[in-house]
Write a protein that holds these residues in place. Sequence first.
Motif, short mmCIF file in Angstrom:
data_model
loop_
_atom_site.label_atom_id
_atom_site.label_comp_id
_atom_site.label_asym_id
_atom_site.label_seq_id
_atom_site.Cartn_x
_atom_site.Cartn_y
_atom_site.Cartn_z
N GLU A 136 0.83 -1.20 0.00
CA GLU A 136 0.00 0.00 0.00
C GLU A 136 0.87 1.25 0.00
O GLU A 136 0.60 2.22 -0.73
N SER A 137 1.92 1.24 0.80
CA SER A 137 2.83 2.38 0.86
C SER A 137 3.56 2.57 -0.47
O SER A 137 3.77 3.70 -0.92
N ALA A 138 3.95 1.45 -1.10
CA ALA A 138 4.65 1.54 -2.38
C ALA A 138 3.77 2.17 -3.45
O ALA A 138 4.27 2.80 -4.40
N ALA A 139 2.45 2.02 -3.30
CA ALA A 139 1.51 2.62 -4.25
C ALA A 139 1.21 4.08 -3.91
O ALA A 139 0.44 4.73 -4.61
N GLY A 140 1.81 4.59 -2.82
CA GLY A 140 1.59 5.97 -2.43
C GLY A 140 0.31 6.20 -1.69
O GLY A 140 -0.20 7.32 -1.64
N LEU A 141 -0.24 5.14 -1.08
CA LEU A 141 -1.54 5.25 -0.42
C LEU A 141 -1.46 5.10 1.09
O LEU A 141 -2.47 4.95 1.74
N SER A 142 -0.27 5.12 1.65
CA SER A 142 -0.14 4.90 3.09
C SER A 142 -0.82 5.96 3.91
O SER A 142 -1.24 5.73 5.04
N GLY A 143 -0.94 7.17 3.37
CA GLY A 143 -1.60 8.26 4.11
C GLY A 143 -3.05 8.44 3.74
O GLY A 143 -3.68 9.40 4.13
N GLY A 144 -3.62 7.49 2.97
CA GLY A 144 -5.01 7.62 2.56
C GLY A 144 -5.08 7.94 1.08
O GLY A 144 -4.09 8.24 0.43
N PRO A 145 -6.28 7.88 0.50
CA PRO A 145 -6.45 8.07 -0.94
C PRO A 145 -5.90 9.39 -1.45
O PRO A 145 -5.35 9.46 -2.53
N SER A 146 -6.05 10.46 -0.68
CA SER A 146 -5.61 11.77 -1.18
C SER A 146 -4.11 11.90 -1.24
O SER A 146 -3.58 12.82 -1.84
N ALA A 182 -3.51 14.70 -11.06
CA ALA A 182 -4.79 14.29 -10.49
C ALA A 182 -5.94 14.72 -11.38
O ALA A 182 -5.97 15.83 -11.86
N PRO A 183 -6.93 13.84 -11.62
CA PRO A 183 -8.13 14.28 -12.31
C PRO A 183 -8.76 15.42 -11.55
O PRO A 183 -8.72 15.47 -10.33
N SER A 184 -9.38 16.34 -12.25
CA SER A 184 -9.76 17.59 -11.61
C SER A 184 -11.19 17.67 -11.14
O SER A 184 -11.48 18.36 -10.17
N THR A 185 -12.12 17.01 -11.83
CA THR A 185 -13.51 17.27 -11.47
C THR A 185 -14.37 16.03 -11.46
O THR A 185 -14.03 15.01 -12.02
N GLY A 186 -15.53 16.18 -10.85
CA GLY A 186 -16.65 15.26 -10.95
C GLY A 186 -16.30 13.80 -10.77
O GLY A 186 -15.61 13.41 -9.85
N SER A 187 -16.81 12.99 -11.73
CA SER A 187 -16.67 11.55 -11.62
C SER A 187 -15.22 11.10 -11.73
O SER A 187 -14.87 10.00 -11.32
N ASP A 188 -14.34 11.94 -12.29
CA ASP A 188 -12.94 11.57 -12.41
C ASP A 188 -12.31 11.30 -11.05
O ASP A 188 -11.38 10.53 -10.94
N GLU A 189 -12.84 11.92 -10.01
CA GLU A 189 -12.29 11.74 -8.66
C GLU A 189 -12.36 10.27 -8.25
O GLU A 189 -11.49 9.79 -7.55
N ASP A 190 -13.38 9.57 -8.69
CA ASP A 190 -13.56 8.18 -8.30
C ASP A 190 -12.57 7.25 -8.99
O ASP A 190 -12.48 6.08 -8.63
N LEU A 191 -11.86 7.74 -9.97
CA LEU A 191 -10.94 6.90 -10.73
C LEU A 191 -9.51 7.00 -10.24
O LEU A 191 -8.63 6.32 -10.75
N ARG A 192 -9.26 7.83 -9.25
CA ARG A 192 -7.90 7.95 -8.74
C ARG A 192 -7.53 6.73 -7.90
O ARG A 192 -8.40 6.05 -7.36
N PRO A 193 -6.24 6.43 -7.78
CA PRO A 193 -5.82 5.35 -6.87
C PRO A 193 -6.40 5.60 -5.49
O PRO A 193 -6.41 6.73 -5.01
N ARG A 194 -6.86 4.54 -4.85
CA ARG A 194 -7.59 4.74 -3.59
C ARG A 194 -7.69 3.43 -2.79
O ARG A 194 -7.48 2.34 -3.35
N LEU A 195 -8.05 3.58 -1.53
CA LEU A 195 -8.36 2.42 -0.70
C LEU A 195 -9.76 1.96 -1.05
O LEU A 195 -10.62 2.76 -1.41
N LEU A 196 -10.00 0.65 -0.96
CA LEU A 196 -11.29 0.08 -1.32
C LEU A 196 -11.98 -0.48 -0.08
O LEU A 196 -11.33 -1.11 0.77
N ASP A 197 -13.27 -0.27 0.00
CA ASP A 197 -14.07 -0.81 1.11
C ASP A 197 -14.77 -2.10 0.69
O ASP A 197 -15.08 -2.30 -0.48
N GLY A 198 -15.01 -2.96 1.66
CA GLY A 198 -15.80 -4.16 1.41
C GLY A 198 -15.12 -5.23 0.60
O GLY A 198 -15.78 -6.11 0.03
N LEU A 199 -13.80 -5.20 0.53
CA LEU A 199 -13.04 -6.21 -0.20
C LEU A 199 -12.00 -6.79 0.73
O LEU A 199 -11.00 -6.13 1.04
#
Length: 269
Positions: A136-146, A182-199
């Motif tokens: 997770e850290s190697a993917a740059g997500l250790s501090g959360g999706p942002s 980083a994608p700038s607006t709207g639905s693009d935000e959901d496509l950024r690298p991120r933590l996933l819930d329920g998996l």
Amino acid sequence: MAYVPGVALLAALVAGCSAGSGADDPAADSKPGSPTVSAAPPGKYRTLPESCRAVPRSTLKDLLPGAAELPEEQQDKVYGGTASVTFDTDRKVGCSWKSEAPDASRNLSIDFERVVSYDPAVSDDDRAQDVYTKKESAAGLSGGPSSSVSGTPTGSPSGKPSASPSGTPGGSASGAPATPSAPSTGSDEDLRPRLLDGLGDAAFLDDALTRAGSTAQHRTVSVVFRTSNVIVTIEYTEQSALVTEVPDSKELQEKAQALARKLAETLSE
């Protein structure tokens, strides 16, 4: 002097020894306040699935467009996959598939790793979480999706080339790999690298767009999740045939996540 019969004297001696001895007393060697040490519990999984059979053929047909048009013998070869070289199939297994279509090629790989802790004070699950956290850290997500910058999808997530002076979506005129932005607006935000819930117990998604040589766009979507002491890694890649085409981030992400959930369900059975 009083006379003590031999039998009575022997009985008295035996009674005295029994009263003064702690050999049969389970608490004789215990020290007040000493902690009780117990071994950490083992992980849920002791074996791993057969990786090249872990993905149903119907799912592979959806993930590998173009393969269904091949002769049956070639289809069997494509859908059969190529097993990863491993020295211990109880600890790590993997498989990869590849298909070619006129507009693009796609690659799929899955990897199962069963983590075992050799420290009796650390459970297999805790050790697996440490391994997962490093990924997770190697993917740059250790501090959360942002916090993810380096893995942010580049170009246009919709799959359409972005307008840039060089004519290279998200890249430079020299053909160098695109600089993440980083994608700038709207639905693009959901496509950024991120933590996933329920998996599984923990999961994340990474998305990276690069160049293959000096021409085609190459996007890789990775989904990594942990369930108990097993870590599963999925990499789903598309390489466009034309320089002006950008692989569709949304489609790749949706299909990679759907596969991850199927594998998680299979492991839970």
